[in-house]
Design a protein around this motif. Structure first.
Motif, short mmCIF file in Angstrom:
data_model
loop_
_atom_site.label_atom_id
_atom_site.label_comp_id
_atom_site.label_asym_id
_atom_site.label_seq_id
_atom_site.Cartn_x
_atom_site.Cartn_y
_atom_site.Cartn_z
N ASN A 75 0.80 -1.22 0.00
CA ASN A 75 0.00 0.00 0.00
C ASN A 75 0.84 1.27 0.00
O ASN A 75 0.32 2.37 -0.23
N THR A 76 2.14 1.16 0.26
CA THR A 76 2.99 2.35 0.32
C THR A 76 3.56 2.74 -1.05
O THR A 76 4.10 3.84 -1.19
N THR A 77 3.47 1.85 -2.04
CA THR A 77 3.97 2.18 -3.38
C THR A 77 3.14 3.30 -3.97
O THR A 77 1.91 3.23 -3.98
N LYS A 78 3.80 4.34 -4.46
CA LYS A 78 3.08 5.47 -5.03
C LYS A 78 2.70 5.16 -6.48
O LYS A 78 3.57 5.05 -7.34
N VAL A 79 1.41 4.99 -6.73
CA VAL A 79 0.94 4.71 -8.08
C VAL A 79 0.74 6.03 -8.82
O VAL A 79 -0.01 6.89 -8.37
N LEU A 80 1.43 6.18 -9.95
CA LEU A 80 1.41 7.44 -10.68
C LEU A 80 0.32 7.48 -11.75
O LEU A 80 0.36 8.30 -12.66
N GLY A 81 -0.63 6.56 -11.65
CA GLY A 81 -1.78 6.62 -12.55
C GLY A 81 -1.59 5.87 -13.85
O GLY A 81 -0.60 5.16 -14.05
N THR A 82 -2.55 6.07 -14.74
CA THR A 82 -2.56 5.33 -16.01
C THR A 82 -2.39 6.27 -17.21
O THR A 82 -2.75 5.93 -18.33
N LYS A 83 -1.82 7.44 -16.99
CA LYS A 83 -1.68 8.43 -18.06
C LYS A 83 -0.43 8.21 -18.91
O LYS A 83 -0.25 8.86 -19.93
N PHE A 84 0.44 7.31 -18.46
CA PHE A 84 1.68 7.06 -19.19
C PHE A 84 1.78 5.57 -19.51
O PHE A 84 2.56 4.85 -18.89
N PRO A 85 0.98 5.06 -20.45
CA PRO A 85 0.97 3.63 -20.75
C PRO A 85 2.32 3.11 -21.22
O PRO A 85 3.13 3.87 -21.78
N GLY A 86 2.55 1.82 -20.97
CA GLY A 86 3.83 1.21 -21.31
C GLY A 86 4.21 1.33 -22.76
O GLY A 86 5.40 1.32 -23.11
N GLY A 87 3.22 1.45 -23.64
CA GLY A 87 3.50 1.56 -25.07
C GLY A 87 3.98 2.93 -25.50
O GLY A 87 4.48 3.10 -26.61
N GLY A 88 3.83 3.92 -24.63
CA GLY A 88 4.34 5.25 -24.95
C GLY A 88 3.45 6.10 -25.83
O GLY A 88 3.74 7.26 -26.08
N GLY A 89 2.35 5.53 -26.34
CA GLY A 89 1.45 6.32 -27.16
C GLY A 89 1.86 6.37 -28.63
O GLY A 89 2.84 5.76 -29.05
N TYR A 90 1.10 7.13 -29.41
CA TYR A 90 1.31 7.20 -30.86
C TYR A 90 1.35 8.66 -31.31
O TYR A 90 0.78 9.54 -30.66
N LYS A 91 1.99 8.89 -32.46
CA LYS A 91 2.02 10.22 -33.06
C LYS A 91 0.75 10.37 -33.90
O LYS A 91 0.74 10.12 -35.11
N ILE A 92 -0.32 10.76 -33.23
CA ILE A 92 -1.64 10.79 -33.85
C ILE A 92 -1.67 11.63 -35.12
O ILE A 92 -2.22 11.22 -36.15
N ASN A 93 -1.10 12.82 -35.08
CA ASN A 93 -1.14 13.70 -36.25
C ASN A 93 -0.46 13.09 -37.46
O ASN A 93 -0.89 13.27 -38.60
N LYS A 94 0.61 12.34 -37.22
CA LYS A 94 1.33 11.68 -38.31
C LYS A 94 0.45 10.62 -38.96
O LYS A 94 0.38 10.51 -40.20
N TYR A 95 -0.23 9.82 -38.13
CA TYR A 95 -1.03 8.72 -38.67
C TYR A 95 -2.37 9.18 -39.25
O TYR A 95 -2.98 8.48 -40.05
N LYS A 96 -2.82 10.35 -38.87
CA LYS A 96 -4.08 10.88 -39.41
C LYS A 96 -4.00 11.07 -40.92
O LYS A 96 -5.01 10.98 -41.62
N THR A 97 -2.80 11.33 -41.42
CA THR A 97 -2.63 11.56 -42.86
C THR A 97 -2.93 10.29 -43.67
O THR A 97 -3.15 10.37 -44.87
N HIS A 98 -2.90 9.14 -43.01
CA HIS A 98 -3.17 7.87 -43.70
C HIS A 98 -4.62 7.41 -43.53
O HIS A 98 -5.01 6.37 -44.06
N SER A 99 -5.40 8.18 -42.80
CA SER A 99 -6.78 7.80 -42.54
C SER A 99 -7.66 8.03 -43.76
O SER A 99 -7.56 9.06 -44.43
N LYS A 100 -8.52 7.05 -44.05
CA LYS A 100 -9.45 7.14 -45.17
C LYS A 100 -10.86 6.86 -44.69
O LYS A 100 -11.06 6.13 -43.72
N PRO A 101 -11.87 7.40 -45.40
CA PRO A 101 -13.25 7.05 -45.07
C PRO A 101 -13.46 5.54 -45.22
O PRO A 101 -12.80 4.89 -46.03
#
Length: 249
Positions: free
Chosen positions: A163-189
């Motif tokens: 119970n003493t371990t400081k949990v820093l939340g779930t805002k920094f997932p192990g995968g590190g996230g994605y460059k959304i703006n970069k991948y948006k250019t490949h998005s199609k309807p």
């Protein structure tokens, strides 16, 4: 540190004005995107020439092998102890539990340092009740100062162990996230999409066959769509389903 997940997480620290020292307990090749760090590689040297039966012993009797391993080769724990003494880091951060955190147990018991851990997926949830892992997981969590998690479920697990371990939340997932703006250019309807890509595994952590089974139900609706499967899956998956899915590339 050959995994893209590691690279994405660590690259969040690039240009942060912190010195980043990188060490992989498996001594795998460094990811190209991480060569800006101060990394240690090719550290796993032998002390004795390979003895026939080592791999079998490690696989079948891991606890016994762990006792004799330091006499056979330089271990991750041994090298980490040397590096931490030399570098004197403000924080030691381990990504993933089983491969990258277990070796720090011995070191942390001998040298005091601030320790943060990022949970990858089922690091704790899947292994917590297995005899070969339960004790080590409890040891790691008891020694941690900080913890990054990917879901609230694991927060309860960590706190139930220590119970003493400081949990820093779930805002920094192990995968590190994605460059959304970069991948948006490949998005199609949706109507313009003509390709399905499948990547997955079929083992204790994967159910890729279920994806193919689902496609079977709509096979008539996707005849005009190309289906690509990653090469690692081909031998396992296509053997059973190639005759059903003629349009797989």
């Amino acid at each position: 540190m050959q995994y893209i997940h590691s690279a994405r997480w660590i690259n969040q620290l690039k240009d942060s004005e912190h010195e980043i020292f990188l060490f992989d307990c498996l001594d795998m090749p460094i990811h190209e995107d991480l060569k800006w760090t101060k990394y240690t590689d090719n550290w796993s040297q032998r002390k004795l020439t390979y003895i026939k039966g080592e791999f079998w012993l490690e696989k079948n009797f891991p606890f016994l092998f762990s006792k004799i391993e330091p006499f056979l080769k330089v271990t991750a724990s041994e090298k980490l102890k040397e590096l931490i003494k030399q570098i004197k880091p403000d924080l030691v951060h381990s990504l993933e539990m089983q491969s990258e955190s277990y070796p720090l147990i011995k070191v942390r018991k001998k040298i005091h340092f601030k320790w943060a851990y990022s949970c990858w997926g089922n690091d704790v949830f899947f292994y917590k009740d297995l005899d070969a892992h339960k004790f080590k997981i409890n040891e790691v969590i008891a020694l941690l100062d900080y913890c990054f998690l990917e879901c609230e479920r694991d927060k309860k697990l960590i706190k139930s162990i220590n119970n003493t371990t400081k949990v820093l939340g779930t805002k920094f997932p192990g995968g590190g996230g994605y460059k959304i703006n970069k991948y948006k250019t490949h998005s199609k309807p949706l109507k313009e999409r003509k390709l399905i890509i499948i990547k997955g595994y079929e083992h204790k952590f994967g159910r890729a066959l279920s994806v193919l089974k689902a496609l079977e139900f709509i096979i008539d609706d996707i005849k005009s769509i190309d289906i690509y499967i990653y090469i690692l899956l081909i031998k396992l998956l296509l053997k059973k389903y190639l005759s059903l899915m003629k349009n797989i590339t």
